[in-house]
Design a protein around this motif. Sequence first.
Motif, mmCIF file in Angstrom:
data_model
loop_
_atom_site.group_PDB
_atom_site.id
_atom_site.type_symbol
_atom_site.label_atom_id
_atom_site.label_comp_id
_atom_site.label_asym_id
_atom_site.label_seq_id
_atom_site.Cartn_x
_atom_site.Cartn_y
_atom_site.Cartn_z
ATOM 1 N N GLU A 105 -5.538 7.520 -6.909
ATOM 2 C CA GLU A 105 -4.329 6.870 -6.877
ATOM 3 C C GLU A 105 -3.141 7.925 -6.335
ATOM 4 N N GLY A 106 -2.135 7.767 -6.126
ATOM 5 C CA GLY A 106 -0.819 8.562 -5.841
ATOM 6 C C GLY A 106 -0.758 9.654 -6.873
ATOM 7 N N ASN A 107 -0.886 9.312 -8.005
ATOM 8 C CA ASN A 107 -0.370 10.125 -9.066
ATOM 9 C C ASN A 107 -1.551 11.091 -9.269
ATOM 10 N N LEU A 132 -7.159 8.075 -0.671
ATOM 11 C CA LEU A 132 -6.051 7.704 -1.374
ATOM 12 C C LEU A 132 -5.686 6.074 -0.993
ATOM 13 N N ASN A 133 -5.623 5.740 -2.254
ATOM 14 C CA ASN A 133 -5.850 4.275 -2.276
ATOM 15 C C ASN A 133 -4.875 3.726 -3.497
ATOM 16 N N PHE A 146 0.808 -1.081 0.051
ATOM 17 C CA PHE A 146 -0.015 0.056 0.102
ATOM 18 C C PHE A 146 0.995 1.137 0.232
ATOM 19 N N MET A 153 -2.492 20.804 -10.572
ATOM 20 C CA MET A 153 -2.272 21.001 -12.107
ATOM 21 C C MET A 153 -3.579 21.894 -12.530
ATOM 22 N N LYS A 193 3.453 6.330 -6.921
ATOM 23 C CA LYS A 193 2.699 6.947 -7.656
ATOM 24 C C LYS A 193 2.479 8.336 -7.383
ATOM 25 N N SER A 194 2.729 8.635 -6.260
ATOM 26 C CA SER A 194 2.866 10.055 -5.806
ATOM 27 C C SER A 194 3.697 10.805 -6.334
ATOM 28 N N CYS A 195 4.975 10.062 -6.513
ATOM 29 C CA CYS A 195 6.133 10.840 -6.975
ATOM 30 C C CYS A 195 6.317 10.898 -8.512
ATOM 31 N N ALA A 209 4.148 9.665 1.561
ATOM 32 C CA ALA A 209 3.820 10.110 0.386
ATOM 33 C C ALA A 209 4.598 11.683 0.024
ATOM 34 N N LEU A 235 -2.278 12.913 -6.433
ATOM 35 C CA LEU A 235 -2.199 13.968 -5.522
ATOM 36 C C LEU A 235 -2.042 15.518 -5.986
ATOM 37 N N PHE A 236 -1.642 15.632 -7.198
ATOM 38 C CA PHE A 236 -1.289 16.770 -7.497
ATOM 39 C C PHE A 236 -1.953 17.045 -8.906
ATOM 40 N N ILE A 252 1.692 3.724 -3.225
ATOM 41 C CA ILE A 252 1.404 5.108 -3.200
ATOM 42 C C ILE A 252 2.473 5.999 -3.084
ATOM 43 N N ALA A 253 3.709 5.690 -2.423
ATOM 44 C CA ALA A 253 4.979 6.420 -2.658
ATOM 45 C C ALA A 253 5.341 6.574 -3.984
ATOM 46 N N LEU A 288 3.615 17.135 -12.581
ATOM 47 C CA LEU A 288 3.292 18.392 -12.363
ATOM 48 C C LEU A 288 4.526 19.336 -12.954
ATOM 49 N N PRO A 295 -0.182 22.027 -4.119
ATOM 50 C CA PRO A 295 -0.294 22.900 -5.608
ATOM 51 C C PRO A 295 -0.754 21.672 -6.209
ATOM 52 N N CYS A 335 7.689 12.736 -2.318
ATOM 53 C CA CYS A 335 7.764 13.966 -3.216
ATOM 54 C C CYS A 335 8.921 15.077 -2.849
ATOM 55 N N GLY A 367 3.256 11.512 -9.789
ATOM 56 C CA GLY A 367 2.367 12.821 -9.916
ATOM 57 C C GLY A 367 2.998 13.834 -10.123
ATOM 58 N N LEU A 368 3.903 14.156 -9.123
ATOM 59 C CA LEU A 368 4.902 15.268 -8.791
ATOM 60 C C LEU A 368 5.712 15.371 -10.141
#
Lengths: 341, 341
Positions: free
Chosen positions: B216-218, B183-184, A233, B137, A240-242, B238, B220-221, A237-238, A248, B135, B242, A244-245
């Motif tokens: 999902e994590g992607n 968040l999942n 989990f 998008m 996929k968050s990256c 998370a 987040l932004f 998330i770690a 961005l 922040p 980032c 996403g960033l």
Amino acid sequence: MPELKLAIDAMGGDNGPSVVIEALINSLKQDTTTQFVVVGDEAILSSLFSQFELSDHPQVTLVHAEQVVEMTDKPGATMRQKPQSSMRVALDMHAHGEVDGVVSGGNTGALMAQAYFILKPIPGVLRPALMAALPNMTGGRSYLLDLGANPSCDSETLFQFGVMGSVAARVLESDKNVSVALLNMGEEELKGNDEVRNAAQLLGQSEHVNYIGFIEGNHLFSGRADVIVCDGFVGNIALKSCEGLATLIIDELKASLTSHWLYSWFFKFLQKRTKKSWQRLKPDHYNGASLIGLRGVVVKSHGSANATAFESAISHAIKEASHRLPEKIQDRVESVLLEQH
Amino acid sequence: MPELKLAIDAMGGDNGPSVVIEALINSLKQDTTTQFVVVGDEAILSSLFSQFELSDHPQVTLVHAEQVVEMTDKPGATMRQKPQSSMRVALDMHAHGEVDGVVSGGNTGALMAQAYFILKPIPGVLRPALMAALPNMTGGRSYLLDLGANPSCDSETLFQFGVMGSVAARVLESDKNVSVALLNMGEEELKGNDEVRNAAQLLGQSEHVNYIGFIEGNHLFSGRADVIVCDGFVGNIALKSCEGLATLIIDELKASLTSHWLYSWFFKFLQKRTKKSWQRLKPDHYNGASLIGLRGVVVKSHGSANATAFESAISHAIKEASHRLPEKIQDRVESVLLEQH
């Protein structure tokens, strides 16, 4: 050493079999010994084989599979519903000892479920894990696991991920003496939840792991640890968050630099000049998540991988198979079990 | 409306009281009504007050506190060991109704522990949570909680975070009708662990939250959700992951652009030209994590905050206090409890 043989699921992935074939052609330029078994729809693949002059290639064979696991298929149901899928046929060949590893860009959940049931876990392994490489600030790679095979993990499972991850990272990093850390929300002993605190105890006591303690998320890319362990989990998330960033930042950079022809020109200049350094960070070079802890070599390529990225997944699988990673993990797990009892 | 009064812990933070005073001076330029009570060592602060002509400022008063909670102090022990700390004195003033909110850049764990025991949770609230803006998008902000106040959360707690987060985000985003997501590790109903799946049920059933499902994590932004809920372990990792990636990208960019005087010149040019767009992404503008669910307003500034960043934390606290955020959360939590029973 006998010749290595790899099954490639040519039907998985969002970009279709042509990307897989392109990757294969690139692999064949580097590798003149490995045998590649390309599994998928014969009509489509034969036509690609003719087009790219692979039909009579001594290292390439074609195995027909009439079904395809789609990205939208329910992972658990694909075993029953699609017994003739390219993914299944490739894994069956591996289970029967006909190949030494499988690469697929198909449905991750289905691949994990099928690999689990067809190849079975290594004796003593509680749960297989999905592991991938990340670029780090030392210029090297760190390996993160689990990336989503196991949403919740008890401390014993996290401990085993540390053990298996260090064996796998050592194989992929040419026998480097790898360090292992647990991902936590602080570096102090009391931080986090029971699972990570107890896993820290187990890892700290083991002679079979070079455990260096807890690290926080900001050290995912610092290179402080070679192997970073967390539950699926958190890992999912770690990562996929990256992702996403990064999207961005790139969007913002593009938007601000292409708002005027002059900036746009600078942007192109910049892209060229920084190519070498960015190349190292490009996801293509990190494509290929290894499913470790099974009695076989299974590498998952990203669904949207291009040919370069898929080639990287192929080379991961070759490394793992040629080093007999599953056997090495089995040996280490046996030693650990002996240590514990 | 009666005049607003804010207590500022001037001794917390890595950069000392001078950064806090600089931030205060900037705040006073924008805000001609709020009263600021600056809490800390009288000798140090008096000297800064004289230097910056604050000694007779009608909006500023000084309250002496002889102790300082250090970053290395054990959070749980600071209540007993440092009853005269600037953090404690500020929180006590808030508990006694002498101020309407507290801002501190001190030890996060100590601030959370002290705020919990001194201010107490709002009736019906299971656990307070730490929430911060990111922040996104679309050019706006998304709010993420919990960021580490609660390493593990059951589904009821996650549900309450959704409720409280939507009230808080609405206050901070000028009455926008905010959407809430969990968040999942996937968007499908069956993904994740029991806690998030059950929290999804509770959020989906409630009339008091505009729940839009899993993300999902992607995302987040991406701006898909205004409020993003997770447990403190996941949120902390998370966000810090980032932070780690951003450091890697910036380092790599700098290294590749300053390796030659020409690139170095380009880099400076680039910094100027893209300033406006990057300004929006700068952490300064997102500084100030709100501890919500307590009977009071507590905003945590990043330990390494500069004056601009600390000013942003002050303005968060003013917004929350002037909108009576704790009362609004209490009203909503009461309605939710009525809805459930």
